[in-house]
Every structure is written in C-alpha cells, then in structure tokens.
Design a protein around this motif. Structure first.
Motif, mmCIF file in Angstrom:
data_model
loop_
_atom_site.group_PDB
_atom_site.id
_atom_site.type_symbol
_atom_site.label_atom_id
_atom_site.label_comp_id
_atom_site.label_asym_id
_atom_site.label_seq_id
_atom_site.Cartn_x
_atom_site.Cartn_y
_atom_site.Cartn_z
ATOM 1 N N LYS A 2 24.303 33.809 21.578
ATOM 2 C CA LYS A 2 23.141 33.368 20.807
ATOM 3 C C LYS A 2 23.255 33.811 19.349
ATOM 4 C CE LYS A 2 19.859 33.172 24.661
ATOM 5 N NZ LYS A 2 18.574 33.705 25.208
ATOM 6 N N ASP A 3 23.730 35.033 19.146
ATOM 7 C CA ASP A 3 23.899 35.519 17.777
ATOM 8 C C ASP A 3 24.938 34.699 17.030
ATOM 9 O OD1 ASP A 3 22.005 37.442 18.223
ATOM 10 O OD2 ASP A 3 23.420 39.088 18.486
ATOM 11 N N ASP A 4 26.032 34.361 17.732
ATOM 12 C CA ASP A 4 27.090 33.573 17.101
ATOM 13 C C ASP A 4 26.566 32.202 16.670
ATOM 14 O OD1 ASP A 4 28.841 35.642 17.495
ATOM 15 O OD2 ASP A 4 29.797 34.777 19.266
ATOM 16 N N VAL A 5 25.761 31.572 17.539
ATOM 17 C CA VAL A 5 25.188 30.263 17.212
ATOM 18 C C VAL A 5 24.290 30.372 15.982
ATOM 19 C CG1 VAL A 5 23.576 28.463 17.984
ATOM 20 C CG2 VAL A 5 25.348 29.308 19.536
ATOM 21 N N MET A 6 23.444 31.402 15.937
ATOM 22 C CA MET A 6 22.544 31.570 14.794
ATOM 23 C C MET A 6 23.309 31.835 13.501
ATOM 24 S SD MET A 6 19.414 30.939 15.395
ATOM 25 C CE MET A 6 18.718 31.627 13.890
ATOM 26 N N ILE A 7 24.382 32.586 13.583
ATOM 27 C CA ILE A 7 25.199 32.846 12.390
ATOM 28 C C ILE A 7 25.731 31.533 11.830
ATOM 29 C CG2 ILE A 7 27.379 33.843 11.574
ATOM 30 C CD1 ILE A 7 26.852 36.185 13.521
ATOM 31 N N LEU A 8 26.263 30.684 12.713
ATOM 32 C CA LEU A 8 26.801 29.397 12.258
ATOM 33 C C LEU A 8 25.695 28.486 11.716
ATOM 34 C CD1 LEU A 8 29.581 28.248 14.772
ATOM 35 C CD2 LEU A 8 29.831 28.916 12.388
ATOM 36 N N LEU B 19 34.589 26.402 8.866
ATOM 37 C CA LEU B 19 33.832 27.648 8.889
ATOM 38 C C LEU B 19 34.514 28.644 9.830
ATOM 39 C CD1 LEU B 19 30.119 26.407 9.081
ATOM 40 C CD2 LEU B 19 31.480 26.968 7.058
ATOM 41 N N GLU B 20 34.477 29.894 9.450
ATOM 42 C CA GLU B 20 35.027 30.935 10.321
ATOM 43 C C GLU B 20 34.086 31.127 11.506
ATOM 44 O OE1 GLU B 20 36.379 35.649 10.147
ATOM 45 O OE2 GLU B 20 35.950 34.535 8.301
ATOM 46 N N LEU B 21 34.610 31.015 12.709
ATOM 47 C CA LEU B 21 33.778 31.106 13.904
ATOM 48 C C LEU B 21 33.498 32.575 14.221
ATOM 49 C CD1 LEU B 21 35.387 28.375 16.202
ATOM 50 C CD2 LEU B 21 33.545 28.138 14.526
ATOM 51 N N PRO B 22 32.237 32.978 14.278
ATOM 52 C CA PRO B 22 31.919 34.377 14.566
ATOM 53 C C PRO B 22 32.217 34.729 16.023
ATOM 54 C CG PRO B 22 29.922 33.061 14.487
ATOM 55 C CD PRO B 22 31.043 32.155 14.063
#
Length: 304
Positions: free
Chosen positions: A270-276, A261-264
């Motif tokens: 917190k936003d990055d974790v939720m995206i993943l 997966l492309e890491l945001p």
C-alpha cells in the motif's frame, strides 16, 4: 409497473432507430467534412468556435470552480484568460481529431517533435510490457499516435461512446494508431491483464476522477486517483513511463517521454502504491501549472 416498462422500451426503440442514426449521420458529415480540410484550417476553425461558444456551456462554471480551487492566488482576469485558452485548445482538439492519422512522424513531419524517444524504444526492446501514463493535456490523442508510429505496439484504454454507431466509427478510426483498444469496465480489466502478458505498451490517462481509487493530493487537495497503473507496474515489475504532450504555436506539438519512474520497494504494498501515485500526480500537476490553458478543466476533478 407495466406502463413504466412500456415507456422504457419505447424510449429504447426511439434511441435505437431514430436518435442514434440521426446523431451518427451528423457525426459522419462532421468527420469527413473536417477531414478534407488542411490541418491548419481545421485547427483554426475549432479554435474560433471553441472561444466563441465555450463560455455558454454549463461546463464553463465547472472549469472556473476548478481553477479557483487550484489557483487561489490568481486574479479573475487571469482565470478568465486561462478559460479562454482552454476553450481554444478544446475546440482545436475536436477539429484536429478527424485528421490525426494523416500526421506521419516517420516521414519527419515537423508538426510533432518527440523528445526522449529512446525511452520508448528501450522499454519495448526489453521484451516485456510497459505502462505509459499521461493526462488530458493539449491534444491527448497525439501521444498514442506518436508511440505507435515509433514502432511500439500500444493498447489504449478508452471510454465507449453511448451511441453504438458513433462508437463503431471512433473505434475504427482509433485503430489506425493503436494495436488494441480496451474499453473501461469489468471486461476491460481482464483485457488489461491479457495485454500486459504480451510485449506491448499500455497507455492510460490517469488525471480524471473515479468513484473508486485512493485520495491523493492534487493541487493541495485530495482527489480520488486511479490506482491501476501503479498497482500493475509494481505487481509486474514493468516500466512506468510518464508522457507529456504540449501544444506549441497553436497547431504543433511536443511529446516528451520521461525516464521510467523508479519503483519503490518498502516492503509494504500500500505504501509503494501511494508513493507512485504521489509522484504521478505531482508530475501531472507540474505539467498543468506550466500550461494551465491546455488541461481539461471542465472535468469535475474535486467534487464537493
């Protein structure tokens, strides 16, 4: 107070010296009786037993409740068919497990097809650790077996059996296709960080409910979702690979390793974790929609 303590101690002694050994004897007999059968026969027996007795378990009601929530558009006969298929799969899983290490993909065993093997090799060749996530689909032990036999050192997280004698045998067996086993819990959290400091792949099943975690949409409903895979991947900048397993023609399997997966990188952790987490749940949901009878519906994924 003293009487209660005495009763508790007596119960512990009974479990330790009578119940646990008796359970272990039956488990050993089951394990080695199944192990000497042809794989196809063992799988078929498991299928028959699962379909015949599964409907009498309390878990059958949990499965039906979950299916109605996930597929409100399906009719009762359609739900019934999925439930029968689920018990078929779970029966097969139980009776295939004692023989899994006898499957050898290095000798071109046609029982397991691996698609995307190169993604495993590429991730391992970087010299860094990586994380593979999957779900309780098909026979979920097939994935670590396949990864290990591809030459990738893998450490899997597992839940210890309550009976220490049975747990010892299960652990011994699982070491045949794992470099290391990490128990869930506080000690396991420390071991995960130690493993990821090495050139090793960490395997995680991320589709079960936890008391902690974050609420993430799953079949349109919030489901408490474990965050460790996403958080560790972002923190360590290590590849996060989805791995899908499917049962094909009763007792053959297809493992699909997908691109990492492309890491945001939004600038907000917190936003990055939720995206993943949304990507991960979305993938698992699609796998389940494709083959609903192969998921572990008896788990209470959406508690009231």
């Amino acid at each position: 107070m003293a009487l209660n303590m005495s009763n508790k101690n007596n119960s512990k002694l009974i479990r330790r010296y009578f119940i646990y050994p008796l359970q272990a004897v039956f488990f050993y007999i089951f394990l080695y009786s199944i192990r000497i059968m042809p794989f196809d026969m063992a799988s078929a027996i498991g299928s028959f037993i699962g379909r015949k007795i599964g409907k009498y378990f309390k878990a059958n009601k949990i499965a039906r409740k979950n299916l109605v929530k996930a597929f409100p558009e399906k009719t009762k006969p359609e739900i019934d068919k999925i439930i029968i298929g689920m018990w078929d799969n779970l029966g097969r899983v139980a009776f295939e497990w004692p023989q899994l290490d006898l499957i050898d993909i290095t000798k071109n065993d046609s029982r397991v097809e691996i698609i995307g093997r190169q993604y495993l090799i590429d991730a391992y060749a970087t010299g860094k650790s990586s994380i593979a996530f999957s779900a309780h689909m098909s026979n979920w032990e097939i994935a670590p077996l396949s990864i290990f036999q591809c030459g990738v050192e893998i450490s899997s997280i597992y839940r210890s059996a309550s009976n220490p004698l049975i747990d010892k045998l299960i652990t011994k067996f699982r070491y045949k296709f794992n470099s290391e086993l990490i128990p869930k819990g506080r000690k396991g959290a420390r071991d995960i960080l130690r493993v990821l400091a090495k050139n090793r792949m960490l395997a995680m099943l991320v589709d079960q409910k936890l008391n902690e975690g974050l609420p993430v949409k799953f079949f349109g409903r919030d489901a408490m979702t474990p965050t460790a895979a996403a958080e560790l991947s972002l923190r360590l900048k290590c590849p996060l690979l989805p791995i899908r397993q499917e049962r094909i023609n009763d007792n053959h399997f297809k493992i699909t390793v997908m691109p990492p997966l492309e890491l945001p990188d939004t600038g907000n952790k917190k936003d990055d974790v939720m995206i993943l987490l949304n990507q991960m749940n979305g993938l698992i949901e699609q796998w389940i929609r494709d083959r609903p009878e192969q998921w572990f519906w008896v788990h209470n994924r959406w508690p009231n």
